[in-house]
Write a protein that holds these residues in place. Structure first.
Motif, short mmCIF file in Angstrom:
data_model
loop_
_atom_site.label_atom_id
_atom_site.label_comp_id
_atom_site.label_asym_id
_atom_site.label_seq_id
_atom_site.Cartn_x
_atom_site.Cartn_y
_atom_site.Cartn_z
N LEU A 5 0.85 -1.20 0.00
CA LEU A 5 0.00 0.00 0.00
C LEU A 5 0.88 1.24 0.00
O LEU A 5 1.86 1.32 0.75
N PHE A 6 0.51 2.18 -0.86
CA PHE A 6 1.18 3.48 -0.90
C PHE A 6 0.14 4.58 -0.71
O PHE A 6 -0.97 4.50 -1.25
N ALA A 7 0.49 5.59 0.07
CA ALA A 7 -0.40 6.73 0.31
C ALA A 7 0.23 7.99 -0.27
O ALA A 7 1.44 8.22 -0.13
N ALA A 8 -0.58 8.81 -0.93
CA ALA A 8 -0.11 10.08 -1.51
C ALA A 8 -1.27 11.06 -1.54
O ALA A 8 -2.39 10.72 -1.13
N ASN A 25 4.22 1.33 -11.15
CA ASN A 25 4.14 0.52 -12.37
C ASN A 25 5.25 -0.54 -12.41
O ASN A 25 5.02 -1.67 -12.86
N TYR A 26 6.42 -0.19 -11.91
CA TYR A 26 7.51 -1.16 -11.83
C TYR A 26 7.14 -2.30 -10.88
O TYR A 26 7.31 -3.49 -11.20
N LEU A 27 6.63 -1.95 -9.69
CA LEU A 27 6.29 -2.97 -8.70
C LEU A 27 5.14 -3.86 -9.16
O LEU A 27 5.14 -5.07 -8.93
N GLU A 28 4.15 -3.26 -9.83
CA GLU A 28 3.03 -4.05 -10.34
C GLU A 28 3.53 -5.03 -11.39
O GLU A 28 3.08 -6.19 -11.45
N TYR A 32 3.49 -7.64 -7.67
CA TYR A 32 2.99 -7.27 -6.36
C TYR A 32 1.53 -6.83 -6.48
O TYR A 32 1.12 -6.28 -7.51
N ASP A 33 0.75 -7.06 -5.43
CA ASP A 33 -0.63 -6.60 -5.36
C ASP A 33 -0.60 -5.20 -4.71
O ASP A 33 -0.29 -5.08 -3.52
N ILE A 34 -0.93 -4.16 -5.49
CA ILE A 34 -0.71 -2.78 -5.03
C ILE A 34 -2.01 -2.03 -4.85
O ILE A 34 -2.89 -2.05 -5.72
N THR A 35 -2.10 -1.33 -3.72
CA THR A 35 -3.19 -0.40 -3.46
C THR A 35 -2.60 1.00 -3.29
O THR A 35 -1.63 1.18 -2.55
N ASN A 50 -0.85 1.32 -14.12
CA ASN A 50 -1.27 0.01 -14.60
C ASN A 50 -2.66 -0.31 -14.07
O ASN A 50 -2.98 0.00 -12.91
N SER A 51 -3.48 -0.90 -14.91
CA SER A 51 -4.90 -1.10 -14.58
C SER A 51 -5.12 -2.02 -13.38
O SER A 51 -6.18 -1.98 -12.74
N ASN A 52 -4.14 -2.84 -13.04
CA ASN A 52 -4.28 -3.75 -11.90
C ASN A 52 -4.06 -3.08 -10.56
O ASN A 52 -4.31 -3.68 -9.51
N ILE A 53 -3.58 -1.84 -10.58
CA ILE A 53 -3.36 -1.11 -9.33
C ILE A 53 -4.70 -0.59 -8.80
O ILE A 53 -5.42 0.11 -9.51
#
Length: 359
Positions: A5-8, A25-28, A32-35, A50-53
């Motif tokens: 999880l990232f907060a901004a 986008n690199y991590l996805e 990785y499963d990113i929120t 990326n659409s999976n984020i």
């Protein structure tokens, strides 16, 4: 699959947002499963994720009545904790200044990080108490890692917080150099018939000090030198800059192009990149310029003396006369880059550090 999880704050055009976009986008891509949690789910970069984020909004109440605002935000906090408390393998507050982001990251995982994008001792004019006030509001001690994107900034933080030295990590921002090279090929209508400088960034005089470029340009015009400056960006001080350009009759020398989602064709067109800030974290524009093989004139910010000076450009004092002399030298003599920048090697070291931080 590990959950991150990232907060901004938002995904509008800016250096922090560019870095975050590249990182996510690199991590996805690494499965990785990113929120991503934003205070405001807005910004031109949203569509580039990326659409999976998974992007969600945590929007604090701004009710004018203090008591109602407090109650509403208390309920929001409880709701977030119930749903997300320690549900992630790693979490990070990427917009340093965001108290909301700090709360989100600290509660989403015990393996958490506070990302820092400035030299805060420089930002607060060497006032250590103000630096402490800033970081105490963010509960910096409760983070497992405190990440700085410049080496100099990490060192000055340790001067203020020597007891947190073991938490401090220096890790530059990742760069998607292949994308930058591809985007730089976009056709633009600009016709180049003069020595061209470009400045890319937010129009905020307190930090960016773009009046230095305008004052230096005024002196260069008096010397009858053939040059042009492109300003790419906008902000609260755009009007001030345009008024000053008109006052000095520099409309033929300075052009305002506004914010550009893709500034790279203009950087590719230009001869030299300008940065005149009083303080920075690690400017993304440094690496972007090196990828496009463009020399840099920059004030002495971040790691510029170590990374830029006499290799990829010239580092100057925070003074318009110094800037004038450097610009004049480049117009008359050009600048030959001394070293070949290797973006693959640059990214490899960062990805190694990221793996250690996340895991």
């Amino acid at each position: 699959m590990k959950k991150l999880l990232f907060a901004a704050y938002d995904m509008n055009i800016g250096g922090i947002e560019t870095s975050l976009l590249t990182l996510l986008n690199y991590l996805e891509d690494k499965k990785y499963d990113i929120t991503l949690v934003l205070e405001k789910k807005q910004g031109k970069f949203l569509n580039d994720l990326n659409s999976n984020i998974n992007v969600i909004e945590y929007n604090p109440s701004e009710n004018r009545i203090f008591f109602i605002r407090k109650i509403l935000n208390l309920f929001k906090r409880f709701a977030f904790i119930l749903k997300h408390k320690n549900k992630y393998d790693f979490s990070a507050s990427f917009a340093t200044y965001s108290c909301v982001g700090s709360f989100i990251a600290r509660n989403a995982s015990t393996n958490n990080a506070l990302w820092c994008h400035a030299d805060y001792l420089e930002l607060f004019k060497n006032d250590k108490e103000k630096v402490k006030d800033f970081f105490e509001k963010l509960h910096c001690r409760k983070f497992k890692n405190i990440i700085f994107v410049s080496n100099e900034a990490s060192k000055t933080f340790i001067q203020v917080y020597p007891e947190l030295k073991q938490k401090v990590v220096f890790c530059n921002n990742l760069i998607d150099y292949k994308k930058i090279l591809e985007l730089s090929k976009e056709k633009i209508t600009e016709v180049k018939n003069t020595y061209t400088f470009v400045n890319i960034g937010r129009h905020d005089e307190l930090q960016k000090k773009l009046t230095r470029i305008i004052e230096a340009s005024k002196m260069l015009k008096k010397d009858n030198l053939n040059f042009k400056v492109l300003f790419i960006g906008e902000g609260k001080d755009t009007k001030l800059y345009k008024q000053l350009v008109e006052k000095y009759n520099l409309q033929d020398k300075i052009e305002f192009l506004g914010a550009k989602k893709n500034p790279y064709p203009y950087m590719k067109l230009a001869d030299t990149v300008l940065l005149t800030s009083d303080y920075e974290g690690y400017p993304v524009v440094f690496i972007e310029a090196l990828i496009l093989n463009k020399p840099i004139i920059t004030t002495d910010v971040s790691d510029a003396m170590q990374d830029i000076n006499n290799k990829y450009g010239k580092v100057i004092k925070k003074d318009e006369n110094e800037l004038y002399l450097a610009m004049k030298e480049f117009i008359q003599n050009g600048y030959e880059i001394k070293e070949k920048f290797d973006p693959e090697k640059y990214n490899k070291e960062i990805t190694r550090k990221l793996k250690n931080i996340i895991n």
